[in-house]
Design an enzyme around this catalytic site. Structure first.
Site, PDB file in Angstrom:
ATOM      1  CB  CYS A   1      -0.956   0.085   1.178  1.00 18.88           C
ATOM      2  SG  CYS A   1      -1.971  -1.357   1.395  1.00 18.88           S
TER       3      CYS A   1
ATOM      4  NE  ARG B   1       4.408   1.712  -0.510  1.00 20.69           N
ATOM      5  CZ  ARG B   1       5.512   1.263   0.062  1.00 20.69           C
ATOM      6  NH1 ARG B   1       6.675   1.467  -0.525  1.00 20.69           N
ATOM      7  NH2 ARG B   1       5.472   0.625   1.202  1.00 20.69           N
TER       8      ARG B   1
ATOM      9  N   GLY C   1       0.404  -2.017   5.857  1.00 20.83           N
ATOM     10  CA  GLY C   1       0.947  -3.061   6.730  1.00 20.83           C
ATOM     11  C   GLY C   1      -0.167  -3.999   7.169  1.00 20.83           C
TER      12      GLY C   1
ATOM     13  CE  LYS D   1      10.433  -1.742  -8.425  1.00 19.61           C
ATOM     14  NZ  LYS D   1      10.932  -2.867  -9.215  1.00 19.61           N
TER      15      LYS D   1
HETATM   16  C1  F6R Z   1      10.504  -9.357  -9.518  1.00 19.27           C
HETATM   17  C2  F6R Z   1      10.726  -8.490  -8.386  1.00 19.27           C
HETATM   18  C3  F6R Z   1      10.682  -9.088  -7.036  1.00 19.27           C
HETATM   19  C4  F6R Z   1      11.681  -8.394  -6.110  1.00 19.27           C
HETATM   20  C5  F6R Z   1      11.488  -8.890  -4.664  1.00 19.27           C
HETATM   21  C6  F6R Z   1      12.474  -8.249  -3.727  1.00 19.27           C
HETATM   22  O1  F6R Z   1      10.610  -8.679 -10.725  1.00 19.27           O
HETATM   23  O2  F6R Z   1      10.909  -7.312  -8.534  1.00 19.27           O
HETATM   24  O3  F6R Z   1      10.883 -10.452  -7.060  1.00 19.27           O
HETATM   25  O4  F6R Z   1      12.977  -8.646  -6.543  1.00 19.27           O
HETATM   26  O5  F6R Z   1      10.192  -8.592  -4.257  1.00 19.27           O
HETATM   27  O6  F6R Z   1      12.336  -6.879  -3.709  1.00 19.27           O
HETATM   28  P1  F6R Z   1      13.484  -5.949  -3.190  1.00 19.27           P
HETATM   29  O7  F6R Z   1      14.624  -6.071  -4.144  1.00 19.27           O
HETATM   30  O8  F6R Z   1      12.898  -4.574  -3.196  1.00 19.27           O
HETATM   31  O9  F6R Z   1      13.851  -6.421  -1.825  1.00 19.27           O
END
Ligand code: F6R
Length: 578
Positions: free
Chosen positions: A2, A27, A99, A573
């Site tokens: 979120c 998000r 959260g 993301k």
């Molecule tokens: C896939 C992707 C996710 C992230 C994972 C970790 O394309 O982006 O698998 O790699 O959620 O995210 P971070 O790197 O932000 O810890």
């Protein structure tokens, strides 16, 4: 996950909140909403299931302060009813939350017994009712009281109808304050507010803040005032815009030569005084860690373990003070990766973070940090962050071996590979209707197979599985048929002949094979239906080059299928819930 935004100032809040939410859509994008307080102290709310842009079609809410939210559903389906903000029964308070409130059922039951009627199925709604119940003339005090009751990870913002202030609290999910002139902001991350200010304060866990038009105060959860740690954001808004590309993902794929150049400049100062390295991360970042394992073992001859953060945090890792835990994270906010950092520190192990977002929670909590220089990555599917993580893996491996990493013209070779995009697009047009794919690779190419399959899954919704090429005959080869093509990562390296044999085994079973191979390799055509050639480079550098066609293939397949590439379904993301 979120996204949260808050604005208080002299301008109309509605548009500022919506524009901020659009930046935070990565998000979560199940629903969106804003609450704005009118001149006559009434909380007005617009909220709807679906993307943030829907809010633009609703009558704008008038008023100079308010809060907004874009949702990634955890409790309760995506719907108008479950969209934030939530208000209490007297419509005096409104809350947005990011959260999970783990004990919400118990709190809900308690509030229900006191006559509270809930208007949603979310865990978040308990917050606003608890605040209403505990308010005795000071909103900050009410927040301090109720956070004692909340279990789980959260950040939230709350407003009161006649309050002229916004209170934000953080425990486990990110929250940043933006400092302006006669205006202040809250946001889940700086992209939402960078248009207005570059001066920010990253709240730490167990901090709350009160912002008014003129003033910002930060307190700990005991209510004691804390010093303001103001930092300047060092990237620009242009970096977070599409600049003519159809999708952020495509723009970010094409930014990779620049990202490699920048990340190659990053200095590495890691001491070699540990007995084990453990790579810990999630998803794509974890695959960068797995490439790192192969390369560090090969170049520096140091034993490296590879762990998925969500597993690592709940298992016995036999950690000691002699372990170096390397966590990799683009966002620096991933809940499981952050938990791994905390666990490692608790056990006395050293922590090194390889992080893209400067001053993110993981970056702040690790003992040592190395920043990748990918710039803001907006596309939900990670691309340029992955390549920057790979570069750091190389630099680290060579540093630990006491050598200098020589990238040997790799940037130019990456550009040559990117120039094949039309060819890869044509190939995607041939394959986009298949429902299943296998990805294979050996040695350093195996993590790339994993990454290629993940990219395809997440943006095109095609089922894809990745295996070490030698593992096929132990089961998965039963899947091979005309209906299930295989993408083989098979550059001319030390395991070429072995992977070649595996490709032959697939062909012998009428499987279709697309191979990523080295320019000039004519032999590979005999066993492949299609070949994507990459330039010849030193063997160890192939993972960098192979990454490009894997990303472009997934992108163009998803494009052919008409998918919403920058907002794949069910994803977000920054995964700040476990
Ligand atoms: C896939 C992707 C996710 C992230 C994972 C970790 O394309 O982006 O698998 O790699 O959620 O995210 P971070 O790197 O932000 O810890």
């Amino acid at each position: 996950m979120c996204g949260i935004v808050g604005y208080i100032g002299e301008k109309e809040a509605n548009d500022i909140l919506i524009a901020g939410l659009e930046k935070l859509e990565y998000r979560g994008y199940d629903s969106a909403g804003v609450a704005v307080i009118s001149k006559n102290n009434i909380i007005n709310i617009n909220k709807k299931k679906g993307r943030v842009e829907i809010l633009k079609n609703l009558t704008p809410l008038l008023g100079t302060y308010g809060i907004g939210h874009s949702r990634w559903s955890t409790h309760g389906v995506p719907s108008d009813r479950n969209a934030h903000p939530f208000t209490d029964q007297s419509n005096q308070f409104a809350v947005v939350h990011n959260g999970i409130i783990e004990n919400y059922l118990e709190l809900k039951e308690e509030l229900r017994n006191e006559g509270v009627e809930f208007s949603s199925d979310t865990d978040s709604e308990v917050i606003v009712h608890l605040i209403a119940k505990n308010y005795q003339g000071d909103l900050k005090e009410a927040v301090l009281k109720i956070i004692k009751r909340l279990q789980g990870a959260y950040s939230f913002c709350v407003i009161k109808a006649d309050g002229h202030e916004i209170i934000g609290a953080r425990n486990g999910s990110p929250l940043v304050i933006g400092l302006g002139k006669k205006e202040n902001f809250f946001a889940s991350d700086v992209s939402a507010i960078i248009e207005h200010t570059r001066d920010v304060i990253y709240l730490n866990d167990f901090q709350i803040a009160r912002i008014t038009k003129e003033n910002v105060e930060v307190f700990n959860f005991q209510g004691e005032e804390e010093a303001l740690d103001v930092r300047e954001v060092n990237w620009t808004l242009e970096k977070a815009q599409k600049q003519g590309y159809k999708h952020f993902m495509l723009k970010e794929i094409f930014e990779q030569p620049e990202v490699i150049k920048e990340t190659l400049k990053v200095p590495i100062h890691v001491q070699n005084n540990f007995s084990r390295i453990i790579m810990v991360a999630c998803g794509t970042a974890s695959y960068a860690g797995l490439v790192g394992k192969y390369i560090i073992e090969e170049v520096a001859k140091i034993h490296v373990l590879y762990e998925i953060a969500s597993e690592f945090r709940y298992k016995e890792n036999l950690l000691t003070q002699n372990d170096l835990i390397i966590v990799i994270s683009q966002s620096g906010e991933t809940a499981d990766t952050l938990a791994a950092v905390r666990l490692a520190k608790e056990k006395g192990a050293k922590t090194l973070g390889i992080v893209n977002v400067v001053d993110s929670t993981i970056a702040r909590e690790v003992d040592e940090r190395i920043y990748t220089r990918a710039g803001p990555e907006i596309g939900v599917a990670s691309t340029k962050a992955f390549i920057s993580q790979l570069i750091i893996m190389y630099k680290l491996a060579f540093h630990l071996a006491g050598k200098e990493f020589d990238a040997n013209g790799v940037v130019e070779k990456i550009k040559e590979t990117l120039a094949k995009h039309e060819e890869i697009r044509t190939l995607a047009q041939k394959y986009y209707l298949y429902q299943n794919f296998l990805y294979i690779g050996r040695n350093r190419n195996f993590p790339l197979a994993l990454e290629g399959a993940l990219k395809l899954k997440e943006i095109s919704y095609i089922h894809a599985e990745a295996y070490p090429a030698g593992e096929l005959k132990h089961g998965p080869i039963a899947l091979v048929s005309e209906e299930m093509p295989t993408l083989a990562v098979c550059p001319r390296d030390s395991v070429y002949a072995k992977t070649f044999s595996n490709i032959e085994e697939i062909k012998a079973r009428e499987g279709k094979v697309i191979t990523i191979a080295t320019e000039g390799d004519q032999e590979i055509k005999r066993v492949s239906n299609d070949v994507i050639y990459i330039p010849k480079v030193e063997e160890i550098l192939y993972p960098l080059l192979c990454t490009i066609p894997l990303q472009l293939f997934a992108y163009y397949i998803a494009e052919c299928r008409g998918c919403d590439i920058d907002h794949p379904r069910n994803l977000a993301k920054a995964v700040s819930v476990e």
